[in-house]
Write a protein that holds these residues in place. Sequence first.
Motif, PDB file in Angstrom:
ATOM      1  N   ARG A 129       0.847  -1.196   0.000  1.00 59.99           N
ATOM      2  CA  ARG A 129       0.000   0.000   0.000  1.00 59.99           C
ATOM      3  C   ARG A 129       0.880   1.242   0.000  1.00 59.99           C
ATOM      4  NH1 ARG A 129      -4.265  -1.324   4.582  1.00 59.99           N
ATOM      5  NH2 ARG A 129      -4.842   0.849   4.272  1.00 59.99           N
ATOM      6  N   HIS A 130       0.835   1.967  -1.116  1.00 63.41           N
ATOM      7  CA  HIS A 130       1.643   3.187  -1.219  1.00 63.41           C
ATOM      8  C   HIS A 130       0.728   4.386  -1.402  1.00 63.41           C
ATOM      9  CE1 HIS A 130       0.775   2.025  -5.300  1.00 63.41           C
ATOM     10  NE2 HIS A 130       1.274   3.147  -5.783  1.00 63.41           N
ATOM     11  N   ALA A 131       1.295   5.576  -1.187  1.00 59.37           N
ATOM     12  CA  ALA A 131       0.462   6.786  -1.196  1.00 59.37           C
ATOM     13  C   ALA A 131       0.437   7.475  -2.557  1.00 59.37           C
ATOM     14  CB  ALA A 131       0.955   7.755  -0.119  1.00 59.37           C
ATOM     15  N   GLY A 132       1.279   7.004  -3.486  1.00 61.05           N
ATOM     16  CA  GLY A 132       1.301   7.645  -4.804  1.00 61.05           C
ATOM     17  C   GLY A 132       2.696   7.613  -5.393  1.00 61.05           C
ATOM     18  N   VAL A 133       2.779   8.041  -6.647  1.00 66.02           N
ATOM     19  CA  VAL A 133       4.052   8.021  -7.376  1.00 66.02           C
ATOM     20  C   VAL A 133       4.350   9.425  -7.899  1.00 66.02           C
ATOM     21  CG1 VAL A 133       5.181   7.153  -9.477  1.00 66.02           C
ATOM     22  CG2 VAL A 133       3.879   5.587  -8.026  1.00 66.02           C
ATOM     23  N   ARG A 134       5.590   9.849  -7.707  1.00 64.39           N
ATOM     24  CA  ARG A 134       6.054  11.132  -8.235  1.00 64.39           C
ATOM     25  C   ARG A 134       7.330  10.892  -9.034  1.00 64.39           C
ATOM     26  NH1 ARG A 134       8.316  14.770  -5.410  1.00 64.39           N
ATOM     27  NH2 ARG A 134       8.855  13.488  -3.621  1.00 64.39           N
ATOM     28  N   ILE A 135       7.745  11.903  -9.793  1.00 65.03           N
ATOM     29  CA  ILE A 135       9.011  11.815 -10.525  1.00 65.03           C
ATOM     30  C   ILE A 135       9.924  12.920 -10.017  1.00 65.03           C
ATOM     31  CG2 ILE A 135      10.096  12.128 -12.810  1.00 65.03           C
ATOM     32  CD1 ILE A 135       8.623   9.418 -12.442  1.00 65.03           C
ATOM     33  N   SER A 136      11.186  12.583  -9.789  1.00 64.78           N
ATOM     34  CA  SER A 136      12.132  13.579  -9.293  1.00 64.78           C
ATOM     35  C   SER A 136      13.281  13.768 -10.275  1.00 64.78           C
ATOM     36  CB  SER A 136      12.683  13.147  -7.936  1.00 64.78           C
ATOM     37  OG  SER A 136      13.823  12.328  -8.128  1.00 64.78           O
ATOM     38  N   SER A 137      14.034  14.833 -10.071  1.00 62.46           N
ATOM     39  CA  SER A 137      15.220  15.095 -10.900  1.00 62.46           C
ATOM     40  C   SER A 137      16.484  14.780 -10.124  1.00 62.46           C
ATOM     41  CB  SER A 137      15.255  16.564 -11.316  1.00 62.46           C
ATOM     42  OG  SER A 137      14.055  16.910 -11.938  1.00 62.46           O
ATOM     43  N   ALA A 138      16.327  14.327  -8.904  1.00 61.19           N
ATOM     44  CA  ALA A 138      17.481  14.077  -8.034  1.00 61.19           C
ATOM     45  C   ALA A 138      18.474  13.170  -8.732  1.00 61.19           C
ATOM     46  CB  ALA A 138      17.021  13.452  -6.727  1.00 61.19           C
ATOM     47  N   ARG A 139      19.733  13.576  -8.675  1.00 55.80           N
ATOM     48  CA  ARG A 139      20.771  12.754  -9.268  1.00 55.80           C
ATOM     49  C   ARG A 139      21.327  11.841  -8.182  1.00 55.80           C
ATOM     50  NH1 ARG A 139      22.962  14.125 -13.866  1.00 55.80           N
ATOM     51  NH2 ARG A 139      22.408  16.283 -13.661  1.00 55.80           N
ATOM     52  N   GLY A 140      21.730  10.634  -8.570  1.00 55.77           N
ATOM     53  CA  GLY A 140      22.399   9.763  -7.607  1.00 55.77           C
ATOM     54  C   GLY A 140      21.479   8.772  -6.921  1.00 55.77           C
ATOM     55  N   ARG A 141      20.179   8.884  -7.120  1.00 58.38           N
ATOM     56  CA  ARG A 141      19.289   7.861  -6.575  1.00 58.38           C
ATOM     57  C   ARG A 141      18.176   7.570  -7.580  1.00 58.38           C
ATOM     58  NH1 ARG A 141      16.208  10.799  -1.656  1.00 58.38           N
ATOM     59  NH2 ARG A 141      17.080   8.993  -0.620  1.00 58.38           N
ATOM     60  N   TRP A 142      17.876   6.297  -7.715  1.00 58.38           N
ATOM     61  CA  TRP A 142      16.851   5.895  -8.692  1.00 58.38           C
ATOM     62  C   TRP A 142      15.451   6.071  -8.139  1.00 58.38           C
ATOM     63  CZ3 TRP A 142      18.440   5.441 -13.439  1.00 58.38           C
ATOM     64  CH2 TRP A 142      19.757   5.045 -13.696  1.00 58.38           C
ATOM     65  N   GLY A 143      15.340   5.910  -6.829  1.00 57.25           N
ATOM     66  CA  GLY A 143      14.017   6.048  -6.243  1.00 57.25           C
ATOM     67  C   GLY A 143      14.109   6.347  -4.773  1.00 57.25           C
ATOM     68  N   SER A 144      12.993   6.754  -4.195  1.00 55.79           N
ATOM     69  CA  SER A 144      12.932   6.968  -2.757  1.00 55.79           C
ATOM     70  C   SER A 144      11.492   6.788  -2.319  1.00 55.79           C
ATOM     71  CB  SER A 144      13.437   8.369  -2.399  1.00 55.79           C
ATOM     72  OG  SER A 144      12.575   9.346  -2.947  1.00 55.79           O
ATOM     73  N   CYS A 145      11.340   6.572  -1.019  1.00 57.55           N
ATOM     74  CA  CYS A 145       9.999   6.391  -0.464  1.00 57.55           C
ATOM     75  C   CYS A 145       9.979   7.085   0.881  1.00 57.55           C
ATOM     76  CB  CYS A 145       9.730   4.888  -0.303  1.00 57.55           C
ATOM     77  SG  CYS A 145       8.137   4.519   0.450  1.00 57.55           S
ATOM     78  N   ASN A 146       9.005   7.952   1.118  1.00 53.80           N
ATOM     79  CA  ASN A 146       8.980   8.629   2.412  1.00 53.80           C
ATOM     80  C   ASN A 146       8.092   7.890   3.402  1.00 53.80           C
ATOM     81  OD1 ASN A 146       6.331   9.391   1.946  1.00 53.80           O
ATOM     82  ND2 ASN A 146       6.819  11.502   1.415  1.00 53.80           N
ATOM     83  N   LYS A 147       8.064   8.397   4.620  1.00 61.38           N
ATOM     84  CA  LYS A 147       7.333   7.718   5.711  1.00 61.38           C
ATOM     85  C   LYS A 147       5.841   7.601   5.407  1.00 61.38           C
ATOM     86  CE  LYS A 147      10.285   7.160   9.185  1.00 61.38           C
ATOM     87  NZ  LYS A 147      11.111   6.922  10.096  1.00 61.38           N
ATOM     88  N   GLU A 148       5.352   8.500   4.566  1.00 63.81           N
ATOM     89  CA  GLU A 148       3.925   8.458   4.221  1.00 63.81           C
ATOM     90  C   GLU A 148       3.636   7.454   3.113  1.00 63.81           C
ATOM     91  OE1 GLU A 148       5.484  11.659   4.833  1.00 63.81           O
ATOM     92  OE2 GLU A 148       4.664  11.201   6.809  1.00 63.81           O
ATOM     93  N   GLY A 149       4.692   6.839   2.582  1.00 68.07           N
ATOM     94  CA  GLY A 149       4.487   5.856   1.525  1.00 68.07           C
ATOM     95  C   GLY A 149       4.419   6.460   0.139  1.00 68.07           C
TER      96      GLY A 149
END
Length: 212
Positions: A129-149
């Motif tokens: 169960r996740h809270a949604g999907v966003r796209i980032s421009s951050a370099r150096g990481r392919w993905g991340s997930c915050n405490k809210e999911g």
Amino acid sequence: MAIEGYRIVRSRRKTLSLCVSREGEVVVRAPLTLSAEYIGSFVEKHSAWLQKKVAEANARPKLDLSDGARVVLFGTQYTLASGRTGVKGTVLYLPEAGREEALTRFLKRFSLEVMRILTDRIARTYGFRHAGVRISSARGRWGSCNKEGMIAYSFRVAFLPPALCEYVAVHELSHTVVFDHSPAFWKVVEEVLPDWKSRRKALKSNGSMGYL
Ligand SMILES: [Zn+2]
């Protein structure tokens, strides 16, 4: 070793700073009145570090964005052509000028579409169960997930083969169950992807983070 050339950008700053652009250009930021001679000796003093940074920038994998070049996005090969940004069949159209920026903007939209479908499908299948999907421009990481999911992917995932996109999605979804990288976390990953170790290794040696 001497630095071949550098660009001086003067402003109302009080200190000198050095940086090497992604294209391998040495840029010196300097106060308005500091002498060129002083700047030269400052650059010379840091030449070893600068050489290293220039070499790194030049070793960065380059993406050929000229007409007729091929680029693989989410495992599908597209041929580049001039036109209004977008995909038609297996042709990827980009404007004549500012192609990197246009491709970046396009990939942000495209990645959101593809990764949202992929993430939702895996979540449905395995009960995440996740809270949604966003796209980032951050370099150096392919993905991340915050405490809210809420899951964020770099738009550069578009350059990864589908098996690695899948790994990134499973990795981030598993963080909705275990937030850290403890053995419990990897157990969750393993339940979905028994071969996660080889995918993780392949992701680490994948150079496409440097394309844009
Ligand atoms: Zn993680």
